[in-house]
Design an enzyme around this catalytic site. Structure first.
Site, PDB file in Angstrom:
ATOM      1  N   CYS A 138       7.905   0.005   0.016  1.00 44.76           N
ATOM      2  CA  CYS A 138       6.825  -0.229   0.983  1.00 44.76           C
ATOM      3  C   CYS A 138       5.453  -0.365   0.332  1.00 44.76           C
ATOM      4  O   CYS A 138       4.495  -0.783   0.984  1.00 44.76           O
ATOM      5  CB  CYS A 138       6.796   0.894   2.011  1.00 44.76           C
ATOM      6  SG  CYS A 138       8.313   0.997   2.991  1.00 44.76           S
ATOM      7  N   HIS A 151      -0.150   1.502   5.143  1.00 45.05           N
ATOM      8  CA  HIS A 151       1.196   0.994   5.400  1.00 45.05           C
ATOM      9  C   HIS A 151       1.646   1.454   6.784  1.00 45.05           C
ATOM     10  O   HIS A 151       1.477   2.627   7.149  1.00 45.05           O
ATOM     11  CB  HIS A 151       2.147   1.513   4.318  1.00 45.05           C
ATOM     12  CG  HIS A 151       3.592   1.366   4.661  1.00 45.05           C
ATOM     13  ND1 HIS A 151       4.145   0.174   5.077  1.00 45.05           N
ATOM     14  CD2 HIS A 151       4.608   2.278   4.653  1.00 45.05           C
ATOM     15  CE1 HIS A 151       5.432   0.344   5.301  1.00 45.05           C
ATOM     16  NE2 HIS A 151       5.739   1.606   5.068  1.00 45.05           N
ATOM     17  N   ASN A 204       8.139  -0.816  11.142  1.00 44.29           N
ATOM     18  CA  ASN A 204       7.935  -0.749   9.697  1.00 44.29           C
ATOM     19  C   ASN A 204       8.540  -1.997   9.061  1.00 44.29           C
ATOM     20  O   ASN A 204       9.748  -2.175   9.049  1.00 44.29           O
ATOM     21  CB  ASN A 204       8.596   0.516   9.142  1.00 44.29           C
ATOM     22  CG  ASN A 204       8.411   0.687   7.649  1.00 44.29           C
ATOM     23  OD1 ASN A 204       7.984  -0.221   6.948  1.00 44.29           O
ATOM     24  ND2 ASN A 204       8.752   1.863   7.148  1.00 44.29           N
TER      25      ASN A 204
END
Length: 333
Positions: free
Chosen positions: A114, A254, A284
């Site tokens: 990520c 993020h 996500n």
């Protein structure tokens, strides 16, 4: 010394929406449970099993080239941060480059989970500063649904599919990537991992039956590390560059979990109005989440805006980046 600036940005998400009500018919969950725990209402899904992350990446890069007016043959390098490559080999970057007609570009993948976007940006910055390339595409392409177990109520609400791309070019102005800080700690291996499919545990009937080819996550441990590490790396970058909550224009973390975003923002004491969030619509999207968010809000961004980015992912790998926005977007009609 030359700085590396973002001169253009674009993104792509599939048309199909998987919302919480639809998910509740697939697994034992409900809208309230998902919303209160992670803040996600819906996510986009690439339903075609014959298409991989490269399809998303090609769409995003095509939009980027169109919006910037850059010709495919002018691009010299394409970097693709992804945790969902089309194949073990060749690289997804090579597939995207071919699909977009980037005939003069080298291309390679980055695996930084990520944190992929900021790691990819740091690499692009180094190439630009060294004078090796003048036009670099960083494209984050993630078909997260391909590694999501839709029988696991703890993880299946989290992930969505998306791609986002930026054009990185040299500048002598005081804009672009100013600083970045990056960390990795292998202690995270057991807590966020795809257990099978690699050389340590090749695919077999046993690994498939055990659902070991999907994301495995121990949420509490990941949450604790993510909040602490994103906070500390952000504080470090702020301190090194004389940034305060008053001088930062935007904070873009993020988009993993709304509670993580809120916890980090609160501890940094950054006002909510400065925190860019779109997790409720996309979930996500791993490496694509930060550039996807930047693209969605690009019409709010102005040349000279000071932006703090931070990310955390499997590995554990994490970091923060300070950049100054380099262009004004045309308003939507």
């Amino acid at each position: 010394m030359l700085n590396a600036k973002i001169s253009g940005i674009a993104s792509y998400v599939p048309d199909d929406i998987l919302d919480n009500e639809m998910l509740s018919r697939m697994v034992d969950t409900n809208d309230e449970w998902i919303t209160t725990r992670v803040g996600i209402k819906e996510r986009r899904i690439l339903k075609d099993d014959t298409k991989g992350s490269s399809v998303l990446g090609i769409k995003a890069v095509e939009r980027l080239l169109e919006s910037t007016g850059v010709k495919p043959e002018e691009v010299e390098l394409l970097i693709c941060p992804t945790s969902n490559p089309d194949y073990r080999f060749p690289s997804t970057a090579s597939i995207i480059a071919y699909g977009c007609g980037l005939t003069n570009a080298y291309a390679y993948d980055i695996q930084a989970a990520c944190a992929g976007f900021i790691v990819g940006m740091q690499a692009a910055r180094a190439y630009i500063s060294a004078g090796l390339y003048k036009k670099i595409v960083v494209v984050c392409a993630e078909k997260m649904s391909s590694m999501t177990d839709y029988t696991d109520r703890a993880t299946c609400p989290l992930f969505g599919d998306a791609a986002a791309a930026v054009m990185v070019e040299p500048t002598e102005e005081n804009v672009g990537v100013i600083d970045g800080e990056f960390h990795v700690d292998g202690v995270g291996l057991p807590y966020l991992v795809m257990k099978a499919g690699g050389s340590a545990r090749p695919a077999s009937k046993e690994t498939i039956d055990a659902h070991e080819h999907y994301v495995y996550q121990e949420g509490r441990t990941v949450y604790k590390h993510a909040v602490r590490d994103m906070l500390q790396s952000s504080q470090s970058v702020m301190e090194k560059n004389g940034l305060t909550v008053d001088t930062i224009d935007w904070f873009v973390p993020h988009q993993a979990n709304l509670r993580i975003i809120e916890a980090v923002g609160h501890r940094l004491q950054i006002p909510e109005k400065k925190v860019l969030v779109n997790i409720q619509h996309y979930g996500n999207t791993s490496a694509a989440s930060i550039p996807l968010c930047l693209d969605e809000y690009k019409h709010k961004l102005h040349k000279g805006d000071k932006i703090l980015l931070t990310a955390f992912g499997a590995g554990f790998t994490w970091g923060a980046m300070y950049l100054i926005w380099a262009f004004n977007s045309k308003k939507k009609k």
